[in-house]
Motif scaffolding. Structure first.
Motif, PDB file in Angstrom:
ATOM      1  N   CYS A 154       0.816  -1.210   0.000  1.00  0.00           N
ATOM      2  CA  CYS A 154       0.000   0.000   0.000  1.00  0.00           C
ATOM      3  C   CYS A 154       0.849   1.258   0.000  1.00  0.00           C
ATOM      4  O   CYS A 154       0.381   2.329  -0.381  1.00  0.00           O
ATOM      5  CB  CYS A 154      -0.927   0.014   1.215  1.00  0.00           C
ATOM      6  SG  CYS A 154      -2.138  -1.321   1.182  1.00  0.00           S
ATOM      7  N   GLY A 155       2.070   1.151   0.439  1.00  0.00           N
ATOM      8  CA  GLY A 155       2.967   2.301   0.449  1.00  0.00           C
ATOM      9  C   GLY A 155       2.404   3.473   1.215  1.00  0.00           C
ATOM     10  O   GLY A 155       1.835   3.328   2.299  1.00  0.00           O
ATOM     11  N   THR A 156       2.534   4.667   0.617  1.00  0.00           N
ATOM     12  CA  THR A 156       2.058   5.880   1.290  1.00  0.00           C
ATOM     13  C   THR A 156       0.536   5.925   1.389  1.00  0.00           C
ATOM     14  O   THR A 156      -0.002   6.731   2.147  1.00  0.00           O
ATOM     15  CB  THR A 156       2.546   7.126   0.531  1.00  0.00           C
ATOM     16  OG1 THR A 156       2.064   7.060  -0.812  1.00  0.00           O
ATOM     17  CG2 THR A 156       4.061   7.194   0.517  1.00  0.00           C
ATOM     18  N   MET A 157      -0.140   5.073   0.630  1.00  0.00           N
ATOM     19  CA  MET A 157      -1.595   5.093   0.666  1.00  0.00           C
ATOM     20  C   MET A 157      -2.167   4.367   1.882  1.00  0.00           C
ATOM     21  O   MET A 157      -3.361   4.449   2.141  1.00  0.00           O
ATOM     22  CB  MET A 157      -2.163   4.464  -0.609  1.00  0.00           C
ATOM     23  CG  MET A 157      -1.835   5.242  -1.870  1.00  0.00           C
ATOM     24  SD  MET A 157      -2.631   4.501  -3.312  1.00  0.00           S
ATOM     25  CE  MET A 157      -2.033   5.576  -4.614  1.00  0.00           C
ATOM     26  N   ALA A 158      -1.336   3.636   2.590  1.00  0.00           N
ATOM     27  CA  ALA A 158      -1.826   2.886   3.740  1.00  0.00           C
ATOM     28  C   ALA A 158      -2.442   3.811   4.785  1.00  0.00           C
ATOM     29  O   ALA A 158      -3.480   3.504   5.366  1.00  0.00           O
ATOM     30  CB  ALA A 158      -0.689   2.067   4.353  1.00  0.00           C
ATOM     31  N   ALA A 159      -1.805   4.966   5.021  1.00  0.00           N
ATOM     32  CA  ALA A 159      -2.322   5.901   6.023  1.00  0.00           C
ATOM     33  C   ALA A 159      -3.694   6.421   5.628  1.00  0.00           C
ATOM     34  O   ALA A 159      -4.597   6.540   6.460  1.00  0.00           O
ATOM     35  CB  ALA A 159      -1.342   7.062   6.198  1.00  0.00           C
ATOM     36  N   LEU A 160      -3.869   6.715   4.346  1.00  0.00           N
ATOM     37  CA  LEU A 160      -5.157   7.216   3.888  1.00  0.00           C
ATOM     38  C   LEU A 160      -6.211   6.116   3.942  1.00  0.00           C
ATOM     39  O   LEU A 160      -7.353   6.359   4.330  1.00  0.00           O
ATOM     40  CB  LEU A 160      -5.026   7.750   2.461  1.00  0.00           C
ATOM     41  CG  LEU A 160      -6.208   8.579   1.938  1.00  0.00           C
ATOM     42  CD1 LEU A 160      -6.362   9.855   2.730  1.00  0.00           C
ATOM     43  CD2 LEU A 160      -6.028   8.882   0.466  1.00  0.00           C
ATOM     44  N   ALA A 161      -5.836   4.895   3.558  1.00  0.00           N
ATOM     45  CA  ALA A 161      -6.776   3.778   3.565  1.00  0.00           C
ATOM     46  C   ALA A 161      -7.238   3.446   4.979  1.00  0.00           C
ATOM     47  O   ALA A 161      -8.329   2.914   5.177  1.00  0.00           O
ATOM     48  CB  ALA A 161      -6.141   2.552   2.925  1.00  0.00           C
ATOM     49  N   ALA A 162      -6.405   3.756   5.955  1.00  0.00           N
ATOM     50  CA  ALA A 162      -6.757   3.447   7.340  1.00  0.00           C
ATOM     51  C   ALA A 162      -7.710   4.471   7.937  1.00  0.00           C
ATOM     52  O   ALA A 162      -8.221   4.263   9.044  1.00  0.00           O
ATOM     53  CB  ALA A 162      -5.495   3.376   8.192  1.00  0.00           C
ATOM     54  N   GLN A 163      -7.973   5.549   7.228  1.00  0.00           N
ATOM     55  CA  GLN A 163      -8.839   6.607   7.738  1.00  0.00           C
ATOM     56  C   GLN A 163     -10.040   6.785   6.795  1.00  0.00           C
ATOM     57  O   GLN A 163      -9.961   7.515   5.804  1.00  0.00           O
ATOM     58  CB  GLN A 163      -8.067   7.932   7.847  1.00  0.00           C
ATOM     59  CG  GLN A 163      -6.931   7.903   8.843  1.00  0.00           C
ATOM     60  CD  GLN A 163      -7.441   7.785  10.272  1.00  0.00           C
ATOM     61  OE1 GLN A 163      -8.526   8.259  10.584  1.00  0.00           O
ATOM     62  NE2 GLN A 163      -6.659   7.161  11.132  1.00  0.00           N
ATOM     63  N   PRO A 164     -11.164   6.117   7.058  1.00  0.00           N
ATOM     64  CA  PRO A 164     -12.330   6.221   6.175  1.00  0.00           C
ATOM     65  C   PRO A 164     -12.785   7.652   5.926  1.00  0.00           C
ATOM     66  O   PRO A 164     -13.207   7.983   4.824  1.00  0.00           O
ATOM     67  CB  PRO A 164     -13.393   5.419   6.917  1.00  0.00           C
ATOM     68  CG  PRO A 164     -12.626   4.449   7.759  1.00  0.00           C
ATOM     69  CD  PRO A 164     -11.384   5.172   8.162  1.00  0.00           C
ATOM     70  N   ALA A 165     -12.684   8.496   6.950  1.00  0.00           N
ATOM     71  CA  ALA A 165     -13.138   9.875   6.782  1.00  0.00           C
ATOM     72  C   ALA A 165     -12.315  10.605   5.723  1.00  0.00           C
ATOM     73  O   ALA A 165     -12.840  11.412   4.952  1.00  0.00           O
ATOM     74  CB  ALA A 165     -13.057  10.619   8.112  1.00  0.00           C
ATOM     75  N   SER A 166     -11.027  10.301   5.648  1.00  0.00           N
ATOM     76  CA  SER A 166     -10.165  10.937   4.652  1.00  0.00           C
ATOM     77  C   SER A 166     -10.363  10.326   3.271  1.00  0.00           C
ATOM     78  O   SER A 166     -10.164  10.994   2.254  1.00  0.00           O
ATOM     79  CB  SER A 166      -8.691  10.798   5.066  1.00  0.00           C
ATOM     80  OG  SER A 166      -8.462  11.439   6.302  1.00  0.00           O
ATOM     81  N   LEU A 167     -10.732   9.059   3.225  1.00  0.00           N
ATOM     82  CA  LEU A 167     -10.939   8.366   1.960  1.00  0.00           C
ATOM     83  C   LEU A 167     -12.325   8.624   1.380  1.00  0.00           C
ATOM     84  O   LEU A 167     -12.532   8.466   0.176  1.00  0.00           O
ATOM     85  CB  LEU A 167     -10.743   6.857   2.171  1.00  0.00           C
ATOM     86  CG  LEU A 167     -10.797   5.955   0.943  1.00  0.00           C
ATOM     87  CD1 LEU A 167      -9.781   6.409  -0.101  1.00  0.00           C
ATOM     88  CD2 LEU A 167     -10.517   4.512   1.344  1.00  0.00           C
ATOM     89  N   TRP A 168     -13.253   9.057   2.192  1.00  0.00           N
ATOM     90  CA  TRP A 168     -14.635   9.251   1.749  1.00  0.00           C
ATOM     91  C   TRP A 168     -14.770  10.218   0.577  1.00  0.00           C
ATOM     92  O   TRP A 168     -15.473   9.911  -0.395  1.00  0.00           O
ATOM     93  CB  TRP A 168     -15.487   9.709   2.939  1.00  0.00           C
ATOM     94  CG  TRP A 168     -16.931   9.892   2.629  1.00  0.00           C
ATOM     95  CD1 TRP A 168     -17.894   8.929   2.561  1.00  0.00           C
ATOM     96  CD2 TRP A 168     -17.583  11.135   2.340  1.00  0.00           C
ATOM     97  NE1 TRP A 168     -19.115   9.484   2.253  1.00  0.00           N
ATOM     98  CE2 TRP A 168     -18.953  10.841   2.110  1.00  0.00           C
ATOM     99  CE3 TRP A 168     -17.164  12.456   2.257  1.00  0.00           C
ATOM    100  CZ2 TRP A 168     -19.887  11.822   1.803  1.00  0.00           C
ATOM    101  CZ3 TRP A 168     -18.099  13.444   1.950  1.00  0.00           C
ATOM    102  CH2 TRP A 168     -19.429  13.119   1.738  1.00  0.00           C
ATOM    103  N   PRO A 169     -14.123  11.394   0.581  1.00  0.00           N
ATOM    104  CA  PRO A 169     -14.250  12.289  -0.587  1.00  0.00           C
ATOM    105  C   PRO A 169     -13.762  11.637  -1.874  1.00  0.00           C
ATOM    106  O   PRO A 169     -14.353  11.838  -2.940  1.00  0.00           O
ATOM    107  CB  PRO A 169     -13.377  13.498  -0.210  1.00  0.00           C
ATOM    108  CG  PRO A 169     -13.312  13.470   1.273  1.00  0.00           C
ATOM    109  CD  PRO A 169     -13.309  12.016   1.637  1.00  0.00           C
ATOM    110  N   LEU A 170     -12.668  10.863  -1.785  1.00  0.00           N
ATOM    111  CA  LEU A 170     -12.152  10.178  -2.969  1.00  0.00           C
ATOM    112  C   LEU A 170     -13.184   9.197  -3.505  1.00  0.00           C
ATOM    113  O   LEU A 170     -13.386   9.086  -4.719  1.00  0.00           O
ATOM    114  CB  LEU A 170     -10.852   9.447  -2.625  1.00  0.00           C
ATOM    115  CG  LEU A 170     -10.237   8.590  -3.739  1.00  0.00           C
ATOM    116  CD1 LEU A 170      -9.818   9.466  -4.913  1.00  0.00           C
ATOM    117  CD2 LEU A 170      -9.039   7.810  -3.208  1.00  0.00           C
ATOM    118  N   SER A 171     -13.846   8.489  -2.614  1.00  0.00           N
ATOM    119  CA  SER A 171     -14.864   7.525  -3.029  1.00  0.00           C
ATOM    120  C   SER A 171     -16.019   8.224  -3.730  1.00  0.00           C
ATOM    121  O   SER A 171     -16.490   7.767  -4.774  1.00  0.00           O
ATOM    122  CB  SER A 171     -15.379   6.763  -1.811  1.00  0.00           C
ATOM    123  OG  SER A 171     -14.330   6.141  -1.106  1.00  0.00           O
TER     124      SER A 171
END
Length: 434
Positions: free
Chosen positions: A62-79
């Protein structure tokens, strides 16, 4: 793009048609931007979605994306952004159908109907074909003397890679028979019209039931979405339904407009009833739009809370997204506005007039943008990844989203300006643009 369906509808002064509205042009421009944003963030979304099951193990893949993937609130706009691709396509086809089918319906009783209609269809298709040829030549020139464009040498990129463009050409050929059919249904008994409506709704329900299956099984082994696979054709069928449904809305709007203008003494209560039954009130349409947006947000929040990568990707999978379709439909209804008795011609201040002209000029380049965006993927994708590199921490997610959106806007402006300043003047010389 050719001033497309909207210009062609307006070019027939004797045919009933919805007026050209700034709000519709804004919606078309939003559709272009939505498609651009979707393509900018699509690769990152699928990478992060694949990380979800292994987030707690902090998988190295996952590399640097692991931190973002672990935070649903931060990933929600991308979704949520992932619905913009199919939403933009639905919007474009709906606007095209809204004007083209309604225009054909208004002329269905005229002499030489089929001849005149398919002459117009041939002109539109010819314009699209020449637009593709123009960009093929332009890409050849860029590839030869400026920077390599690998896709220009790949026939598949100009055929299956431009699926959106070919579907538009196909759907324009369906507008005359659809308009003629709706005109014939006017003379049928009400039971026949109701049966036709129930049949159409049943077909649409079946389509989206199959779409749910397609989206849910998209990542299953052995699913390739080859051209010979029925799943591949579901996108075309779904977009065709959006085109034809919007055409029916355009015809219904004509009926409501004719009912209002049939007498000069229409009571206010009857006028309100006609408006409400035909297109709902403006407040109701806005509520529909907000409810659809809320449903999309809630659906992604649930998928992220589980976390379920299959559900996450299925919600916005290509054209199969029912939520994207509903959002596009409510946006169209809001943009076209209510039916009004003898609506006054819009009077713009110089500033608003300039904005109208700019929006119309940019929105007319949607076909050109789609071709440029598709064929030059190898050129703009590395830039997008460099400008909008995934954040190493959740705290920089806002900067990531902002830079990606700004890059998407820049790509839209560049492509639409290219279309407006280079292609359109050339096409005006051969009377294929106005």
């Amino acid at each position: 793009m050719l001033h497309g369906p909207i210009s062609s509808a307006q070019a027939q002064p004797h045919a009933p048609r919805p007026p050209r509205r700034l709000s519709v042009e804004v919606l078309r421009l939003c559709a272009i931007i939505g498609i651009a944003v979707f393509h900018t963030f699509s690769a990152s979304f699928h990478h992060i979605a694949a990380c979800l099951p292994s987030v707690h193990q902090a998988a190295a893949a996952c590399g640097t994306m692991a931190a973002l993937a672990a935070q649903p609130a931060s990933l929600w706009p991308l979704s949520v952004m992932m619905t913009l691709g199919s939403w933009g396509n639905h919007v474009f086809f709906m606007i095209s159908g809204f004007f083209l089918v309604a225009s054909a319906y208004g002329k269905a009783g005229e002499p030489r109907f089929w001849r005149s209609q398919y002459r117009s269809v041939a002109r539109r298709v010819c314009t699209v074909m020449l637009t593709i040829a123009f960009y093929a030549l332009l890409c050849r020139i860029v590839d030869q003397w400026i920077v390599p464009v690998p896709a220009v040498h790949q026939p598949s990129r100009w055929i299956t890679g431009l699926e959106f463009v070919w579907l538009y050409c196909l759907f324009t050929t369906l507008a005359p028979p659809m308009g003629w059919l709706l005109h014939r249904l006017d003379g049928c008994r009400q039971t026949v019209r109701r049966a036709a409506l129930v049949t159409a709704l049943a077909i649409m329900a079946l389509t989206y039931a199959l779409n749910i299956v397609v989206a849910a099984t998209a990542s299953a082994p052995g699913i390739s979405f080859a051209l010979s696979d029925w799943r591949k054709w579901m996108s075309a069928i779904t977009y065709m339904q959006s085109f034809l449904l919007a055409g029916c809305i355009g015809v219904t709007r004509q009926h409501a407009s004719n009912a209002i203008s049939s007498t000069t003494t229409t009571p206010a209560a009857l006028r309100d009833d006609i408006n409400t039954s035909a297109f709902l009130t403006r407040r109701c349409r806005l509520t529909m739009l907000l409810l659809c947006a809320a449903m999309i947000g809630i659906a992604y929040a649930v998928a992220l809370a589980l976390p379920n990568p299959t559900l996450l990707t299925a919600i916005s999978f290509k054209s199969t997204s029912l939520l994207s379709f509903l959002l596009a439909l409510s946006a169209l209804l809001l943009a076209i506005g209510p039916v009004q008795p003898a609506p006054p011609a819009p009077v713009y201040t110089p500033t608003v007039g300039a904005i109208h002209h700019m929006v119309t000029a940019m929105a007319s380049g949607i076909i050109g943008f789609y071709i440029i965006q598709s064929v030059t993927t190898e050129l703009w994708e590395p830039i997008a990844h460099a400008v909008a590199a995934p954040p190493a921490t959740v705290g920089t997610a806002a900067l990531w989203y902002g830079s990606g959106i700004l890059f998407s806007l820049a790509l839209v402006v560049l492509a639409c300006l290219c279309d407006r300043l280079i292609r359109r003047p050339l096409f005006m010389l051969i009377h294929l643009a106005k």
